[in-house]
Write an enzyme that holds these catalytic residues in place. Sequence first.
Site, PDB file in Angstrom:
ATOM      1  N   TYR A 104       0.850  -1.210   0.000  1.00  0.00           N
ATOM      2  CA  TYR A 104       0.000   0.000   0.000  1.00  0.00           C
ATOM      3  C   TYR A 104       0.881   1.255   0.000  1.00  0.00           C
ATOM      4  CZ  TYR A 104      -4.514   2.313   0.649  1.00  0.00           C
ATOM      5  OH  TYR A 104      -5.645   3.066   0.488  1.00  0.00           O
ATOM      6  N   LYS A 126      -3.136   8.149   3.207  1.00  0.00           N
ATOM      7  CA  LYS A 126      -4.366   7.906   3.999  1.00  0.00           C
ATOM      8  C   LYS A 126      -4.183   8.407   5.438  1.00  0.00           C
ATOM      9  CE  LYS A 126      -7.196   5.840   1.025  1.00  0.00           C
ATOM     10  NZ  LYS A 126      -8.307   6.592   0.395  1.00  0.00           N
TER      11      LYS A 126
HETATM   12  C1  KAL Z   1      -2.808  -3.251  -0.090  1.00  0.00           C
HETATM   13  C2  KAL Z   1      -3.738  -3.100  -0.989  1.00  0.00           C
HETATM   14  C3  KAL Z   1      -3.554  -3.613  -2.362  1.00  0.00           C
HETATM   15  C4  KAL Z   1      -3.642  -2.509  -3.406  1.00  0.00           C
HETATM   16  C5  KAL Z   1      -2.485  -1.558  -3.378  1.00  0.00           C
HETATM   17  C6  KAL Z   1      -2.656  -0.282  -3.628  1.00  0.00           C
HETATM   18  C7  KAL Z   1      -3.938   0.371  -3.909  1.00  0.00           C
HETATM   19  C8  KAL Z   1      -3.962   1.693  -3.933  1.00  0.00           C
HETATM   20  C9  KAL Z   1      -5.207   2.473  -4.225  1.00  0.00           C
HETATM   21  C10 KAL Z   1      -4.978   3.552  -5.275  1.00  0.00           C
HETATM   22  C11 KAL Z   1      -6.134   4.552  -5.209  1.00  0.00           C
HETATM   23  C12 KAL Z   1      -4.929   2.889  -6.646  1.00  0.00           C
HETATM   24  C13 KAL Z   1      -4.449   3.765  -7.771  1.00  0.00           C
HETATM   25  O1  KAL Z   1      -4.177   4.931  -7.625  1.00  0.00           O
HETATM   26  C14 KAL Z   1      -4.323   3.063  -9.101  1.00  0.00           C
HETATM   27  C15 KAL Z   1      -3.693   3.948 -10.178  1.00  0.00           C
HETATM   28  O2  KAL Z   1      -2.287   3.941 -10.057  1.00  0.00           O
HETATM   29  C16 KAL Z   1      -4.009   3.392 -11.572  1.00  0.00           C
HETATM   30  N1  KAL Z   1      -5.443   3.355 -11.852  1.00  0.00           N
HETATM   31  C17 KAL Z   1      -6.075   4.354 -12.497  1.00  0.00           C
HETATM   32  O3  KAL Z   1      -5.524   5.359 -12.902  1.00  0.00           O
HETATM   33  C18 KAL Z   1      -7.550   4.169 -12.675  1.00  0.00           C
HETATM   34  C19 KAL Z   1      -7.832   4.207 -14.165  1.00  0.00           C
HETATM   35  C20 KAL Z   1      -8.267   5.248 -11.906  1.00  0.00           C
HETATM   36  C21 KAL Z   1      -9.754   5.159 -12.076  1.00  0.00           C
HETATM   37  O4  KAL Z   1      -7.968   5.018 -10.545  1.00  0.00           O
HETATM   38  C22 KAL Z   1      -7.748   6.079  -9.732  1.00  0.00           C
HETATM   39  N2  KAL Z   1      -7.481   5.774  -8.464  1.00  0.00           N
HETATM   40  O5  KAL Z   1      -7.805   7.200 -10.150  1.00  0.00           O
HETATM   41  C23 KAL Z   1      -4.971  -2.315  -0.677  1.00  0.00           C
HETATM   42  C24 KAL Z   1      -6.236  -3.088  -0.906  1.00  0.00           C
HETATM   43  C25 KAL Z   1      -6.289  -4.318  -0.008  1.00  0.00           C
HETATM   44  C26 KAL Z   1      -7.435  -2.173  -0.568  1.00  0.00           C
HETATM   45  C27 KAL Z   1      -7.583  -1.033  -1.548  1.00  0.00           C
HETATM   46  C28 KAL Z   1      -7.805  -1.386  -2.983  1.00  0.00           C
HETATM   47  C29 KAL Z   1      -7.506   0.230  -1.056  1.00  0.00           C
HETATM   48  C30 KAL Z   1      -7.710   1.479  -1.808  1.00  0.00           C
HETATM   49  O6  KAL Z   1      -7.234   2.520  -1.333  1.00  0.00           O
HETATM   50  O7  KAL Z   1      -8.353   1.476  -2.863  1.00  0.00           O
END
Ligand code: KAL
Length: 257
Positions: A158, A165
């Site tokens: 994470y 966060k």
């Molecule tokens: C330990 C866990 C596993 C997942 C690890 C990291 C998750 C981080 C969340 C963060 C918001 C994800 C991103 O920013 C993804 C981004 O790099 C690429 N994706 C995008 O650009 C898409 C298209 C757009 C729509 O996404 C965004 N965010 O704009 C954590 C898990 C167990 C729990 C989770 C998933 C927590 C969480 O914060 O979502």
Amino acid sequence: MNFSLEGRTYVVMGVANKRSIAWGISQALHNAGARLVFTYANERFEKPVRDLAATLDRDDSLFYECDVTDDDAINQTFENIKNEVGVIHGLAHCIAFAKREELKGEFLNTSRDGFALAHDISAFSLAAIARAAKDLMTEGGSILTLTYLGGERVVENYNVMGVAKASLDATMRYLANDLGKYGVRVNAISAGPIRTVSAKGVGDFNAILKEIEERAPLRKPVNKEEVGDAAYFLMSDLSRGITGEIIHVDSGYNILG
Ligand code: KAL
């Protein structure tokens, strides 16, 4: 006391698709009678959000593009919302971002700009939005954000998002202190892992869910409907004595050592 949200308007920021927690929140608020205002980051998300909203049995939802890294865009969005609806009663901030390559391996390797970007979009945006939304909450209000356990303790992979966060959690508390005198409450829901677009590409997500099934007190992962119901509670008068709080909707996983 009013359990219904009829006659009230809520802004939901961050619906990406039907799996989004923001969509679970939207459905719960809609079912309670609320009118919804949706914001999305860029035109890529406009059609998905409009298509989802079209499945709701009312046609007075509103839609605005809002890039939360841009103060002018935020101010313009809330100016537009004010001109259209006048008063809002709450807002759900369901927005986070970190560079994909910084969500694996060691936190130690986090870059300066990756750290700043994650904090800008995932934490500072709540303060910027609260400032703009406050002027529309003339009848009091409830601001809700989504956080995760990785801000309270180390969760593998994470990384920078966990640090963001932690900042979001503190931002939420400071805002709660500032806005309480206006009758505006600010809280967070810490949801357990749900397979959303955020979780996409996470190799070991099945292992994360298996751990919840085996160890969480309720022995099952949560879903967006359960988060939506907690959001409804936080948006309603039932939670009128609660502000600055993190409610864990995670099958009790956070109590484990
Ligand atoms: C330990 C866990 C596993 C997942 C690890 C990291 C998750 C981080 C969340 C963060 C918001 C994800 C991103 O920013 C993804 C981004 O790099 C690429 N994706 C995008 O650009 C898409 C298209 C757009 C729509 O996404 C965004 N965010 O704009 C954590 C898990 C167990 C729990 C989770 C998933 C927590 C969480 O914060 O979502």
